[in-house]
Design an enzyme around this catalytic site. Structure first.
Site, mmCIF file in Angstrom:
data_model
loop_
_atom_site.group_PDB
_atom_site.id
_atom_site.type_symbol
_atom_site.label_atom_id
_atom_site.label_comp_id
_atom_site.label_asym_id
_atom_site.label_seq_id
_atom_site.Cartn_x
_atom_site.Cartn_y
_atom_site.Cartn_z
ATOM 1 N N VAL A 64 0.803 -1.100 -0.167
ATOM 2 C CA VAL A 64 -0.067 0.157 -0.091
ATOM 3 C C VAL A 64 1.014 1.319 -0.009
ATOM 4 C CG1 VAL A 64 -2.075 -1.305 1.158
ATOM 5 C CG2 VAL A 64 -0.070 -0.118 2.474
ATOM 6 N N ASN A 86 0.500 -7.375 7.401
ATOM 7 C CA ASN A 86 2.034 -6.577 7.369
ATOM 8 C C ASN A 86 1.755 -5.200 6.841
ATOM 9 O OD1 ASN A 86 4.632 -5.927 6.151
ATOM 10 N ND2 ASN A 86 5.178 -8.226 6.827
ATOM 11 N N VAL A 125 3.674 -3.089 5.449
ATOM 12 C CA VAL A 125 4.596 -2.815 4.054
ATOM 13 C C VAL A 125 3.637 -3.598 3.057
ATOM 14 C CG1 VAL A 125 6.375 -1.972 5.143
ATOM 15 C CG2 VAL A 125 6.009 -4.353 4.154
ATOM 16 N N GLU A 126 2.752 -4.387 3.168
ATOM 17 C CA GLU A 126 2.061 -4.998 2.260
ATOM 18 C C GLU A 126 0.499 -4.594 2.228
ATOM 19 O OE1 GLU A 126 3.645 -9.272 1.565
ATOM 20 O OE2 GLU A 126 3.777 -9.149 3.864
ATOM 21 N N MET A 127 -0.316 -5.347 2.674
ATOM 22 C CA MET A 127 -1.887 -4.938 2.735
ATOM 23 C C MET A 127 -2.125 -4.087 3.900
ATOM 24 S SD MET A 127 -2.771 -8.619 1.030
ATOM 25 C CE MET A 127 -4.499 -8.293 0.168
#
Length: 421
Positions: free
Chosen positions: A115, A155, A157-159
């Protein structure tokens, strides 16, 4: 040994004989599962996807967990969840963002972006044949596809969803999903994080790679690959030593030993392994090295390079990462856990010089002394491992399976949750 690993090990023993018969079946033989069919054999699940040449049907069946049998409705639900960016905090990132069929279920980037363009520290591995992995992720920190599917959701830095409870609450706002979870799982409250993970994992177990020119060559068609590729195959098994870690045999045709090796890639980015390792040991002693902490550290610069050590805290695992599959490797550039090598030729040259020297370098990584011609032949061989179907998907010539249900578009239109993507 985990239950999952024990089941897998048992499967290998059983399949040693069965797969040999299947694998060397004549080209063009009508397989039981050549198309998606309701299961008539085994009776363990209700749906079998099209199984490509090279993937033993009995092995595939044996690797389906008993607590998550496949049904057509569950696979279709998992597929829609997999492609749905609404599972992320700002409705911009889905599983497919980093594991896109256009790139053989990777993303074509050195490291994945979540994101708001946030970057992790590792290259996206393919989900093709991931159901056969002993553990998931480059460092094996998840024991199953189900557990793997849960981690990117939260996480940062992911979703970046704030919690699994928030993911569930968001899904419950979408009436079409609520109806389908009820249909698939039943019960009073079927929308749970475990069932979300089960559905996504069920879909991933239908994404298989096989039926490559090499598979046809092994099955008896000696014209399926070029003479240069055949020389490369000989090098792969001999002078180039590739098969030592990228194992291939009839009962495990995945070009990986599913183990972890330090080849020195991490040492190029991080020179302070000892300091970082001491911090990890301190966290473990303080009781703060939780699963969530490991997941966050795995995508953090510096700590990411510790590899398998993050999970085991064993010195032998410092800088060690899982042997990746070579199937479809032509389509999954850039390479290595950090995406630092851009081309297959760069990878071959890296191994030819003996990896990157460091105190924990795997003993099998030594200079190979391959000639330019031999490296070219090896590259030609690697290109024969691309599945025909995966190549068609990458080119946009084929859509994902017959299980396209149309639910994604429908649910997006009906949902009160805005899809900003």
């Amino acid at each position: 040994m985990t239950t999952y690993a024990l089941r897998r090990a048992t499967c290998w023993v059983f399949m040693g004989g069965v797969a040999l018969i299947f694998f060397f079946a004549p080209a063009g033989e009508d397989r039981r599962a050549s198309v998606g069919l309701p299961l008539a054999w085994g009776q363990a699940h209700q749906y079998v996807p099209p199984l490509p040449r090279g993937i033993p049907a009995d092995l595939w069946e044996a690797m389906i967990p008993k607590d998550n049998p496949l049904t057509e409705a569950k696979v279709a639900l998992g597929k829609d969840l997999y492609f749905d960016p609404r599972l992320s905090v700002d409705n911009t990132v889905s599983c497919a963002t980093c594991h896109d069929p256009k790139f053989a279920f990777t993303d074509g980037k050195p490291v994945s972006e979540g994101v708001q363009g946030k970057k992790g520290a590792r290259n996206a591995p393919t989900i093709l044949n991931a159901m056969f992995n002993v553990e998931q992720f480059w460092d094996g920190r998840a024991p199953s596809l189900e557990e793997q599917a849960k981690q990117p959701l939260i996480n940062p830095v992911e979703m970046a969803m704030p919690s699994h409870e928030a993911v569930v609450a968001k899904i419950k706002q979408i009436p079409d999903y609520v109806r389908r979870f009820q249909q698939v799982f039943g019960g009073r409250d079927p929308v749970t994080i475990d069932n979300i993970a089960r559905a996504i994992a069920a879909f991933e177990r239908t994404q298989l790679s096989g039926d490559s020119p090499f598979d046809r060559f092994i099955a008896g068609d000696k014209t399926a690959i070029s003479e240069a590729a055949q020389r490369g195959w000989a090098l792969f098994q001999g002078k180039a030593r590739c098969i030592t870690c990228h194992e291939f045999n009839a009962s495990s045709p995945f070009f990986t030993d599913f183990k972890y090796h330090n080849i020195g890639i991490g040492m190029k980015a991080t020179k302070n392994f000892e300091t970082l390792a001491r911090q990890i040991q301190s966290m473990a002693q303080a009781g703060t090295l939780t699963q969530a902490a490991i997941d966050k550290l795995a995508l953090s610069e510096g700590f990411s390079e510790l590899g398998r050590f993050l999970v085991t805290r064993q010195p032998k695992d410092l800088g060690a990462f899982k042997t990746s599959t070579l199937r479809d490797i032509e389509l999954t550039a850039p390479y290595m856990h950090d995406g630092s090598l851009k081309t297959l030729r760069e990878v071959i040259e890296f191994y030819n010089k003996g990896g990157e020297p460091n105190p924990n370098l795997d003993g099998g990584i030594i200079p190979l002394n391959l000639t330019e011609q031999e490296m070219s032949d090896l590259e030609e061989f690697l290109k024969t491992l691309t599945s025909d179907r995966v190549r068609r998907l990458a080119r946009g010539e084929e859509k994902l399976s017959s299980l396209v249900t149309g639910h994604s578009a429908l649910s997006a239109r009906q949902s009160p949750v805005t899809n900003n993507r």
